[in-house]
Design a protein around this motif. Structure first.
Motif, PDB file in Angstrom:
ATOM      1  N   THR A 271     -34.529  22.613  -1.218  1.00 17.57           N
ATOM      2  CA  THR A 271     -33.698  22.558  -0.213  1.00 17.57           C
ATOM      3  C   THR A 271     -32.400  21.785  -0.176  1.00 17.57           C
ATOM      4  O   THR A 271     -31.206  22.094   0.344  1.00 17.57           O
ATOM      5  CB  THR A 271     -34.544  21.513   0.955  1.00 17.57           C
ATOM      6  N   PHE A 272     -32.351  20.803  -1.171  1.00 17.47           N
ATOM      7  CA  PHE A 272     -31.020  20.198  -1.424  1.00 17.47           C
ATOM      8  C   PHE A 272     -30.365  20.594  -2.608  1.00 17.47           C
ATOM      9  O   PHE A 272     -29.398  20.064  -3.075  1.00 17.47           O
ATOM     10  CB  PHE A 272     -31.450  18.638  -1.579  1.00 17.47           C
ATOM     11  N   GLY A 273     -30.914  21.689  -3.409  1.00 17.00           N
ATOM     12  CA  GLY A 273     -30.214  22.290  -4.433  1.00 17.00           C
ATOM     13  C   GLY A 273     -28.779  22.631  -4.081  1.00 17.00           C
ATOM     14  O   GLY A 273     -27.844  22.286  -4.992  1.00 17.00           O
ATOM     15  N   PRO A 274     -28.613  23.367  -3.011  1.00 16.17           N
ATOM     16  CA  PRO A 274     -27.048  23.752  -2.565  1.00 16.17           C
ATOM     17  C   PRO A 274     -26.252  22.710  -2.661  1.00 16.17           C
ATOM     18  O   PRO A 274     -25.093  22.704  -3.247  1.00 16.17           O
ATOM     19  CB  PRO A 274     -27.207  24.607  -1.536  1.00 16.17           C
ATOM     20  N   LEU A 275     -26.734  21.454  -2.038  1.00 18.40           N
ATOM     21  CA  LEU A 275     -25.781  20.035  -1.897  1.00 18.40           C
ATOM     22  C   LEU A 275     -25.513  19.593  -3.181  1.00 18.40           C
ATOM     23  O   LEU A 275     -24.314  19.216  -3.589  1.00 18.40           O
ATOM     24  CB  LEU A 275     -26.445  19.386  -1.107  1.00 18.40           C
ATOM     25  N   LEU A 276     -26.520  19.422  -4.004  1.00 13.01           N
ATOM     26  CA  LEU A 276     -26.248  18.787  -5.312  1.00 13.01           C
ATOM     27  C   LEU A 276     -25.563  19.927  -6.259  1.00 13.01           C
ATOM     28  O   LEU A 276     -24.850  19.204  -6.896  1.00 13.01           O
ATOM     29  CB  LEU A 276     -27.650  18.648  -5.932  1.00 13.01           C
ATOM     30  N   GLY A 277     -25.737  21.081  -6.107  1.00  9.85           N
ATOM     31  CA  GLY A 277     -24.915  21.961  -6.648  1.00  9.85           C
ATOM     32  C   GLY A 277     -23.601  22.010  -6.317  1.00  9.85           C
ATOM     33  O   GLY A 277     -22.455  22.201  -7.277  1.00  9.85           O
ATOM     34  N   GLY A 278     -23.376  21.773  -5.011  1.00  9.59           N
ATOM     35  CA  GLY A 278     -21.944  21.648  -4.478  1.00  9.59           C
ATOM     36  C   GLY A 278     -21.106  20.549  -5.134  1.00  9.59           C
ATOM     37  O   GLY A 278     -19.983  20.364  -5.576  1.00  9.59           O
ATOM     38  N   ALA A 279     -21.774  19.362  -5.408  1.00 11.41           N
ATOM     39  CA  ALA A 279     -21.370  18.265  -6.050  1.00 11.41           C
ATOM     40  C   ALA A 279     -21.129  18.581  -7.600  1.00 11.41           C
ATOM     41  O   ALA A 279     -20.029  17.998  -7.958  1.00 11.41           O
ATOM     42  CB  ALA A 279     -22.056  16.973  -5.809  1.00 11.41           C
ATOM     43  N   PHE A 280     -21.827  19.170  -7.906  1.00  5.86           N
ATOM     44  CA  PHE A 280     -21.782  19.526  -9.275  1.00  5.86           C
ATOM     45  C   PHE A 280     -20.427  20.361  -9.687  1.00  5.86           C
ATOM     46  O   PHE A 280     -19.803  20.207 -10.654  1.00  5.86           O
ATOM     47  CB  PHE A 280     -22.858  20.388  -9.870  1.00  5.86           C
ATOM     48  N   VAL A 281     -20.139  21.536  -8.736  1.00  8.69           N
ATOM     49  CA  VAL A 281     -19.219  22.329  -8.971  1.00  8.69           C
ATOM     50  C   VAL A 281     -17.953  21.635  -8.746  1.00  8.69           C
ATOM     51  O   VAL A 281     -17.070  21.891  -9.345  1.00  8.69           O
ATOM     52  CB  VAL A 281     -19.447  23.384  -7.921  1.00  8.69           C
ATOM     53  N   LEU A 282     -17.798  20.629  -7.669  1.00 11.65           N
ATOM     54  CA  LEU A 282     -16.513  19.984  -7.552  1.00 11.65           C
ATOM     55  C   LEU A 282     -16.152  18.801  -8.678  1.00 11.65           C
ATOM     56  O   LEU A 282     -15.234  19.011  -9.114  1.00 11.65           O
ATOM     57  CB  LEU A 282     -16.486  19.555  -6.300  1.00 11.65           C
ATOM     58  N   PHE A 283     -17.142  18.041  -8.813  1.00  8.51           N
ATOM     59  CA  PHE A 283     -16.880  16.878  -9.775  1.00  8.51           C
ATOM     60  C   PHE A 283     -16.937  17.171 -11.182  1.00  8.51           C
ATOM     61  O   PHE A 283     -16.166  16.475 -12.012  1.00  8.51           O
ATOM     62  CB  PHE A 283     -17.764  15.902  -9.582  1.00  8.51           C
ATOM     63  N   VAL A 284     -18.025  17.757 -11.582  1.00 10.64           N
ATOM     64  CA  VAL A 284     -18.143  17.956 -13.172  1.00 10.64           C
ATOM     65  C   VAL A 284     -16.857  18.490 -13.969  1.00 10.64           C
ATOM     66  O   VAL A 284     -16.409  18.110 -15.041  1.00 10.64           O
ATOM     67  CB  VAL A 284     -19.540  18.700 -13.479  1.00 10.64           C
ATOM     68  N   PRO A 285     -16.588  19.775 -13.505  1.00  8.70           N
ATOM     69  CA  PRO A 285     -15.176  20.396 -14.266  1.00  8.70           C
ATOM     70  C   PRO A 285     -14.045  19.298 -14.134  1.00  8.70           C
ATOM     71  O   PRO A 285     -13.352  19.300 -15.313  1.00  8.70           O
ATOM     72  CB  PRO A 285     -14.904  21.460 -13.409  1.00  8.70           C
ATOM     73  N   THR A 286     -13.651  18.319 -13.165  1.00 11.76           N
ATOM     74  CA  THR A 286     -12.652  17.445 -13.337  1.00 11.76           C
ATOM     75  C   THR A 286     -12.949  16.410 -14.034  1.00 11.76           C
ATOM     76  O   THR A 286     -12.226  15.906 -14.716  1.00 11.76           O
ATOM     77  CB  THR A 286     -12.494  16.899 -11.880  1.00 11.76           C
ATOM     78  N   LEU A 287     -14.373  15.744 -14.156  1.00 11.82           N
ATOM     79  CA  LEU A 287     -14.489  14.877 -15.238  1.00 11.82           C
ATOM     80  C   LEU A 287     -14.368  15.432 -16.697  1.00 11.82           C
ATOM     81  O   LEU A 287     -14.040  14.610 -17.635  1.00 11.82           O
ATOM     82  CB  LEU A 287     -16.205  14.292 -14.908  1.00 11.82           C
ATOM     83  N   ALA A 288     -14.980  16.835 -16.707  1.00 10.30           N
ATOM     84  CA  ALA A 288     -14.933  17.167 -18.226  1.00 10.30           C
ATOM     85  C   ALA A 288     -13.095  17.403 -18.354  1.00 10.30           C
ATOM     86  O   ALA A 288     -13.100  17.291 -19.594  1.00 10.30           O
ATOM     87  CB  ALA A 288     -15.224  18.458 -18.070  1.00 10.30           C
ATOM     88  N   GLN A 289     -12.195  17.678 -17.747  1.00  7.14           N
ATOM     89  CA  GLN A 289     -11.002  17.539 -17.869  1.00  7.14           C
ATOM     90  C   GLN A 289     -10.454  16.338 -18.132  1.00  7.14           C
ATOM     91  O   GLN A 289      -9.611  16.169 -19.136  1.00  7.14           O
ATOM     92  CB  GLN A 289     -10.145  18.299 -16.760  1.00  7.14           C
ATOM     93  N   ASP A 290     -10.873  15.178 -17.373  1.00  4.54           N
ATOM     94  CA  ASP A 290     -10.633  13.739 -17.718  1.00  4.54           C
ATOM     95  C   ASP A 290     -11.123  13.462 -18.923  1.00  4.54           C
ATOM     96  O   ASP A 290     -10.417  12.775 -19.879  1.00  4.54           O
ATOM     97  CB  ASP A 290     -11.098  12.910 -16.761  1.00  4.54           C
ATOM     98  N   VAL A 291     -12.173  13.798 -19.589  1.00  2.00           N
ATOM     99  CA  VAL A 291     -12.948  13.574 -20.854  1.00  2.00           C
ATOM    100  C   VAL A 291     -12.104  14.028 -22.026  1.00  2.00           C
ATOM    101  O   VAL A 291     -11.803  13.392 -23.064  1.00  2.00           O
ATOM    102  CB  VAL A 291     -14.334  13.764 -21.140  1.00  2.00           C
ATOM    103  N   ASN A 292     -11.787  15.330 -21.985  1.00  8.47           N
ATOM    104  CA  ASN A 292     -11.216  16.014 -23.028  1.00  8.47           C
ATOM    105  C   ASN A 292     -10.248  17.219 -22.417  1.00  8.47           C
ATOM    106  O   ASN A 292     -10.615  18.126 -22.115  1.00  8.47           O
ATOM    107  CB  ASN A 292     -12.348  16.633 -24.058  1.00  8.47           C
ATOM    108  N   GLN A 293      -8.929  16.871 -22.279  1.00  9.57           N
ATOM    109  CA  GLN A 293      -8.173  18.046 -21.832  1.00  9.57           C
ATOM    110  C   GLN A 293      -7.907  18.974 -22.532  1.00  9.57           C
ATOM    111  O   GLN A 293      -7.490  20.125 -22.211  1.00  9.57           O
ATOM    112  CB  GLN A 293      -6.567  17.244 -21.518  1.00  9.57           C
ATOM    113  N   ALA A 294      -8.097  18.807 -23.932  1.00  6.31           N
ATOM    114  CA  ALA A 294      -8.076  20.037 -25.000  1.00  6.31           C
ATOM    115  C   ALA A 294      -8.914  21.120 -24.849  1.00  6.31           C
ATOM    116  O   ALA A 294      -8.997  22.302 -24.946  1.00  6.31           O
ATOM    117  CB  ALA A 294      -8.074  19.463 -26.330  1.00  6.31           C
TER     118      ALA A 294
END
Length: 333
Positions: A271-294
């Motif tokens: 039921t809540f998978g799409p909402l949690l997945g939406g947070a993952f799609v938005l935040f994780v790539p940004t955090l990955a870019q902040d951790v290692n831009q290369a």
């Protein structure tokens, strides 16, 4: 007085799993309504985008999690919905609200059309065929520059909040996205609780057994594609309202892969998978870019591996295990 002497009716009632689930839904609803008044505009924008992605993942969850079909082309349907709304706003000055049903109708028709040839495919073969949509769509959008704006894209206007609401623009966009996400969630919830939902689950679990029981495979698999594409198109239209800009390079095949990763990490069939997945799609790539831009892709991949190791059934499955543990702990008391 010992515990044995206490009448059963006088003992403290232990909330059931259903009651805890309803309480969780109520708390999420309250938090969703209060959040835009407590956060700064940029955080409100981020939550709005989480809701946009959640709508797209609702459709993908319906197709992958409940119908058992794999798609790597939902970024294409997202783009088609976005460009349908953008062209209507830019060329015909259509009211924003009317672009939503138009985008849904266009993507429903395209999804239905794709579902017909996909009937003979399954698994990786189906994934490869659907991925071609996301691959050829970007150069196609660039080719018709007079309509789509080509590589430069289209700059659009955002829906303005009515004066009677007293809301700022970011808050108004948030509540529009929340309304669409809520309506989409209720529609999918009702669909899955009906005979159609049971038929989709039968197709997912065993196609041969489902056909023996009278389930028309062609009908339900095609409709699953159409409904799923329609929700992705709705998300694309709302994305156009929020971003106020569309460009072909925003809808590469990476978006389709990211959406599929989002629903797997969020929790397939939950039921809540799409909402949690939406947070993952938005935040994780940004955090990955902040951790290692290369090499942000490396960080992104490591995060997915860690999440899948800790929660094989996704974040929603992990939350479900926590809820069951809490329920058992309360019952022991």
């Amino acid at each position: 007085m010992s515990d044995v002497d206490i009448p059963r009716t006088a003992r403290l009632a232990v909330p059931s799993a259903t009651a805890l689930r309803r309480l969780a839904v109520a708390l999420v609803a309250v938090a969703a309504c209060v959040a835009p008044f407590q956060l700064e505009p940029f955080r409100v924008f981020q939550l709005t985008m989480v809701l946009v992605y959640a709508v797209a993942l609702l459709g993908l969850n319906l197709l992958v999690g409940h119908a058992g079909q794999i798609s790597l082309g939902h970024g294409g349907f997202f783009a088609i919905g976005a460009y349908t709304a953008a062209v209507m706003l830019d060329r015909w000055d259509t009211p924003h609200v009317l672009t939503l049903p138009a985008a849904m109708a266009v993507t429903f028709a395209l999804g239905f059309g794709l579902g017909v040839p996909a009937l003979r495919l399954r698994g990786l073969y189906l994934a490869l065929v659907t991925m071609t949509i996301a691959i050829f769509l970007v150069p196609l959008l660039k080719r018709f520059e007079s309509v789509t704006g080509g590589s430069m894209g289209l700059t659009l206007s955002r829906p303005e909040p009515p004066s009677w609401t007293g809301l700022a623009e970011d808050q108004w966009l948030y509540f529009l996205a929340l309304a669409v996400a809520t309506a989409a969630g209720l529609a999918v919830w009702s669909l899955l609780r009906s005979r159609v939902g049971r038929a989709l689950h039968a197709v997912r679990d065993n196609e041969i057994a489902a056909e023996v029981m009278g389930v028309r495979l062609a009908r339900y698999k095609t409709l699953a594609f159409a409904w799923s594409a329609m929700l992705a198109g709705a998300a694309g239209a709302v994305n156009t309202w929020v971003i106020a800009f569309v460009s072909p390079d925003s809808f590469t095949v990476n978006l389709s892969i990211l959406l599929l990763a989002g629903i797997v990490v969020g929790g397939l069939g939950s039921t809540f998978g799409p909402l949690l997945g939406g947070a993952f799609v938005l935040f994780v790539p940004t955090l990955a870019q902040d951790v290692n831009q290369a090499a942000p892709g490396v960080v992104f991949g490591v995060v997915i591996i860690l999440i899948m190791y800790v929660a094989p059934r996704g974040l929603a499955g992990l939350a479900g295990r926590g809820g069951r543990f809490l329920d058992q702990a309360l019952r022991k008391k």
